[in-house]
Design an enzyme around this catalytic site. Structure first.
Site, PDB file in Angstrom:
ATOM      1  N   THR A 275       0.850  -1.190   0.000  1.00 41.08           N
ATOM      2  CA  THR A 275       0.000   0.000   0.000  1.00 41.08           C
ATOM      3  C   THR A 275       0.885   1.238   0.000  1.00 41.08           C
ATOM      4  O   THR A 275       2.014   1.199   0.493  1.00 41.08           O
ATOM      5  CB  THR A 275      -0.957   0.028   1.202  1.00 41.08           C
TER       6      THR A 275
ATOM      7  N   HIS B 247      -2.015   5.944   6.358  1.00 39.85           N
ATOM      8  CA  HIS B 247      -3.006   5.714   7.419  1.00 39.85           C
ATOM      9  C   HIS B 247      -3.357   4.222   7.498  1.00 39.85           C
ATOM     10  O   HIS B 247      -3.433   3.651   8.585  1.00 39.85           O
ATOM     11  CB  HIS B 247      -4.263   6.554   7.164  1.00 39.85           C
ATOM     12  N   LYS B 248      -3.530   3.598   6.349  1.00 42.78           N
ATOM     13  CA  LYS B 248      -3.833   2.171   6.305  1.00 42.78           C
ATOM     14  C   LYS B 248      -2.670   1.366   6.879  1.00 42.78           C
ATOM     15  O   LYS B 248      -2.870   0.405   7.617  1.00 42.78           O
ATOM     16  CB  LYS B 248      -4.109   1.763   4.855  1.00 42.78           C
TER      17      LYS B 248
ATOM     18  N   ASN C  38      -0.761   3.965   1.207  1.00 45.51           N
ATOM     19  CA  ASN C  38      -1.615   4.729   2.112  1.00 45.51           C
ATOM     20  C   ASN C  38      -1.031   4.665   3.527  1.00 45.51           C
ATOM     21  O   ASN C  38      -1.132   3.632   4.202  1.00 45.51           O
ATOM     22  CB  ASN C  38      -3.031   4.146   2.073  1.00 45.51           C
TER      23      ASN C  38
ATOM     24  N   ASP D 277      -7.649  -6.506  -0.405  1.00 44.82           N
ATOM     25  CA  ASP D 277      -8.665  -5.840  -1.200  1.00 44.82           C
ATOM     26  C   ASP D 277     -10.000  -6.144  -0.536  1.00 44.82           C
ATOM     27  O   ASP D 277     -10.195  -7.232   0.010  1.00 44.82           O
ATOM     28  CB  ASP D 277      -8.652  -6.297  -2.655  1.00 44.82           C
ATOM     29  N   THR D 278     -10.884  -5.161  -0.567  1.00 42.54           N
ATOM     30  CA  THR D 278     -12.173  -5.271   0.111  1.00 42.54           C
ATOM     31  C   THR D 278     -13.265  -4.764  -0.799  1.00 42.54           C
ATOM     32  O   THR D 278     -13.048  -3.827  -1.570  1.00 42.54           O
ATOM     33  CB  THR D 278     -12.163  -4.437   1.417  1.00 42.54           C
TER      34      THR D 278
END
Length: 141
Positions: free
Chosen positions: A7, A11-12, A9, A68-69
């Site tokens: 990732t 924050h993730k 990201n 993945d969601t």
């Protein structure tokens, strides 16, 4: 153990690192100077998760995991699914996605849905996939 989370990201990355054992070191690909976009071009949640993990593993040859969601609505035959984040279009907002979903569900009584996440872990050329699911229903109409 050091493992790469596929990732960009931050924050993730922080959220996931807080959930895993304190002795594990979860890092992003940019730690190794890798800032290229990570592809997500598959037609399934499993496919996207695998594609992201395999892409980073092939580039860096280190243990990696990706996720993945998607939101899957029973009455919509699993839609929006893998397209959940871009259901209303590529540059759409979260609100745009919700509005499109609610419009698609107008008049539908069966409001069952689930969030499904697939995590792909690659360690020493071995691929492992894990599936999580939370069932519920769409309450807003």
């Amino acid at each position: 153990m050091e493992i790469i989370f596929a990732t960009h990201n931050p924050h993730k990355l922080q959220e996931v690192a807080a959930l895993l054992r304190p002795c594990d070191r979860i890092i992003a690909p940019n730690f190794y100077g890798f800032t290229d976009p990570i592809p997500e071009t598959q037609s399934t949640i499993e496919g996207n998760s695998l594609q992201k993990a395999q892409y980073i593993y092939d580039k860096l040859h280190k243990p990696v995991f990706a996720d993945d969601t998607g939101l899957e609505v029973i009455a919509l035959k699993g839609a929006p699914g893998v397209y959940s984040a871009r259901y209303a279009g590529l540059n759409c907002s979260f609100e745009d996605n919700i509005n499109k979903l609610l419009a698609a569900m107008d008049g539908i009584e069966d409001r069952r849905a689930c969030f499904r996440t697939v995590v792909t872990l690659i360690l020493a050329d071995e691929v492992h996939q894990f599936v999580g699911r939370v069932d519920g229903e769409i309450l807003i109409s």
